[in-house]
Design a protein around this motif. Sequence first.
Motif, PDB file in Angstrom:
ATOM      1  N   UNK A 227      61.188 -65.549  13.387  1.00  0.00           N
ATOM      2  CA  UNK A 227      61.186 -64.354  12.551  1.00  0.00           C
ATOM      3  C   UNK A 227      62.132 -63.274  13.059  1.00  0.00           C
ATOM      4  N   UNK A 228      62.754 -63.527  14.218  1.00  0.00           N
ATOM      5  CA  UNK A 228      63.609 -62.495  14.809  1.00  0.00           C
ATOM      6  C   UNK A 228      64.697 -63.147  15.646  1.00  0.00           C
ATOM      7  N   UNK A 229      65.900 -62.603  15.531  1.00  0.00           N
ATOM      8  CA  UNK A 229      66.997 -63.051  16.392  1.00  0.00           C
ATOM      9  C   UNK A 229      66.783 -62.555  17.813  1.00  0.00           C
ATOM     10  N   UNK A 230      67.144 -63.368  18.797  1.00  0.00           N
ATOM     11  CA  UNK A 230      67.632 -64.749  18.711  1.00  0.00           C
ATOM     12  C   UNK A 230      66.477 -65.735  18.520  1.00  0.00           C
ATOM     13  N   UNK A 231      66.673 -66.699  17.636  1.00  0.00           N
ATOM     14  CA  UNK A 231      65.614 -67.657  17.313  1.00  0.00           C
ATOM     15  C   UNK A 231      65.563 -68.787  18.348  1.00  0.00           C
ATOM     16  N   UNK A 232      64.398 -69.400  18.432  1.00  0.00           N
ATOM     17  CA  UNK A 232      64.254 -70.629  19.207  1.00  0.00           C
ATOM     18  C   UNK A 232      64.709 -71.779  18.316  1.00  0.00           C
ATOM     19  N   UNK A 233      65.584 -72.616  18.826  1.00  0.00           N
ATOM     20  CA  UNK A 233      66.107 -73.729  18.015  1.00  0.00           C
ATOM     21  C   UNK A 233      64.984 -74.662  17.591  1.00  0.00           C
ATOM     22  N   UNK A 234      65.142 -75.231  16.417  1.00  0.00           N
ATOM     23  CA  UNK A 234      64.117 -76.121  15.859  1.00  0.00           C
ATOM     24  C   UNK A 234      63.955 -77.383  16.688  1.00  0.00           C
ATOM     25  N   UNK A 235      64.969 -77.738  17.468  1.00  0.00           N
ATOM     26  CA  UNK A 235      64.879 -78.973  18.259  1.00  0.00           C
ATOM     27  C   UNK A 235      63.903 -78.846  19.435  1.00  0.00           C
ATOM     28  N   UNK A 236      63.490 -77.645  19.745  1.00  0.00           N
ATOM     29  CA  UNK A 236      62.579 -77.445  20.876  1.00  0.00           C
ATOM     30  C   UNK A 236      61.145 -77.616  20.391  1.00  0.00           C
ATOM     31  N   UNK A 237      60.378 -78.551  20.928  1.00  0.00           N
ATOM     32  CA  UNK A 237      58.994 -78.767  20.476  1.00  0.00           C
ATOM     33  C   UNK A 237      58.087 -77.599  20.872  1.00  0.00           C
ATOM     34  N   UNK A 238      57.533 -76.938  19.859  1.00  0.00           N
ATOM     35  CA  UNK A 238      56.671 -75.781  20.115  1.00  0.00           C
ATOM     36  C   UNK A 238      55.416 -76.152  20.898  1.00  0.00           C
ATOM     37  N   UNK A 239      54.957 -77.400  20.768  1.00  0.00           N
ATOM     38  CA  UNK A 239      53.722 -77.787  21.459  1.00  0.00           C
ATOM     39  C   UNK A 239      53.903 -77.834  22.972  1.00  0.00           C
ATOM     40  N   UNK A 240      55.117 -77.725  23.451  1.00  0.00           N
ATOM     41  CA  UNK A 240      55.355 -77.730  24.893  1.00  0.00           C
ATOM     42  C   UNK A 240      55.594 -76.318  25.428  1.00  0.00           C
ATOM     43  N   UNK A 241      55.343 -75.340  24.568  1.00  0.00           N
ATOM     44  CA  UNK A 241      55.459 -73.940  24.972  1.00  0.00           C
ATOM     45  C   UNK A 241      54.086 -73.298  24.855  1.00  0.00           C
ATOM     46  N   UNK A 242      53.589 -72.740  25.926  1.00  0.00           N
ATOM     47  CA  UNK A 242      52.260 -72.152  25.961  1.00  0.00           C
ATOM     48  C   UNK A 242      52.395 -70.637  26.152  1.00  0.00           C
ATOM     49  N   UNK A 243      51.756 -69.892  25.288  1.00  0.00           N
ATOM     50  CA  UNK A 243      51.798 -68.434  25.373  1.00  0.00           C
ATOM     51  C   UNK A 243      50.432 -67.932  25.835  1.00  0.00           C
TER      52      UNK A 243
END
Length: 493
Positions: free
Chosen positions: A457-473
């Motif tokens: 939703x905001x620049x700079x974006x996370x590329x779509x190739x990066x699997x979100x399930x491997x990022x924990x917030x």
Amino acid sequence: AGPLLLSRIEKLYSAAFTPAWNPLYHLGALTVFFFWVVVVSGVYVFLFFETSLTHAYESVEWLTHTQWYLGGVMRSLHRYASDAAVVTIGVHMLKEFVTGRYRGARWFSWFTGIPLLWLVFPLGITGYWLVWDQLAQYVAIATSELLDVVPIFSDPMARNFLTNQSVSDRFFTLMAFLHLIGFPIFLLFAIWLHLLRISRPIVNPPLGLAVGSLAALTVLSLLWPALSQAPADFNQTTTGIGFDWFYLLAYPLLDYGSPALVWLVLVGSSTLLCLLPLLPPRRRPAAVVSLPNCNGCGRCVADCPYNAVSLAPRTDGLAYENEAVVYAELCTACGICAGACPTSTPLRRQTELVPGIDLPGLPMRTLREQTLAAAARLEAAPRIIAYGCENGANIAALRAAGVEVVALACIAQLPPSFLDFVITRRHADGVLLLGCRAHDCHYRFGVEWMDERLDGERDPYLRARVPQERIYRLWAGLASRAELERELAAQLG
């Protein structure tokens, strides 16, 4: 100890109100909201108020008892919203002090907040005068004693409150002007000045919190309506009056010392508050711009929480229209601007990692080196690299065989390209992001901007190739180690 205790209290409020409606996250906005409740209710009350010595008390009594269903509620709302504003102001100042948000580049907002106190309290005190009951009589005499110490008036003010005949209708006209026009105008200007250096100031609380606060004040007004005391009478000594500790806290000092002592306490405490920002700040060098790498895109300007970055016409002759300019005196060295820069990418290997804007104390090339060093130390699977801000949880406590940590000034200092770099280049199996609690970032927008970048939703974006399930917030704030481990275990399954 203070910030950790505050963090635990905020967590309790988040559990009760939800994080989005946590009143401790919206103290400034709630104060402004209560101010508008005071204005609206005050206008209604004034429609029925008689600005005269003989009818002031009677008009307020009629409004309170005869028109109790509306006028009485409005009067009570006026009173309780005023008290609530004092509470939110006090808690807001205490929170800013405990979290250290009053030093360095933030000194201006703290310093300009002190005059607000000198406007809010006289605004409330003049309101008590207008009711003209025994409390108003006490306030009038005590205030005149205080003002007589100041060499402003040629004649002592106290002599105007010796007998009933010494008070005229002009007194109520003056008090009405100060209470309804004079002090509110100066207060609005002071609020504008207080927010001058803040980017995107939040002056309205969430709708649900505003509605809930108004509903609570309304219920309080119906159950315990604000009532006048006996009418003022200078032929009698005021005894046993109901006291308001919200606005009249300094007045009892007159019973234990001279008016000069009261002024010494008031002026001395205000001066001390003004001087607090001069305490040695924990400060890094301000962000710097590298013109050869800056294309004037303006992302750093859009993301800076403190208006410390702006665009100016190009000065180096390159084929770009603008360049970024940093105002060092406004910069809090949060690094959010560097995290927004499109050139802050560790994926570039052909040239040195020097973004268009960066923090000298913690540059992007250092973050890449620390990331690679952390990845090399990982031994057990799953391999996790944890990035955490200095104002969030104690990330060092997470270091283990399969977890390594990298510290940031703010979580939004980290560009999404670093997550791409870590995961797609297989430096780690996953990334853990640790920051302040949601809706209460130490640098205002760090957690919010990071969420929007990762969600596209905001620049700079996370590329779509990066699997979100491997990022924990994990926006846990200053959580204890046990709390941090529990929340982390829940996220990692």
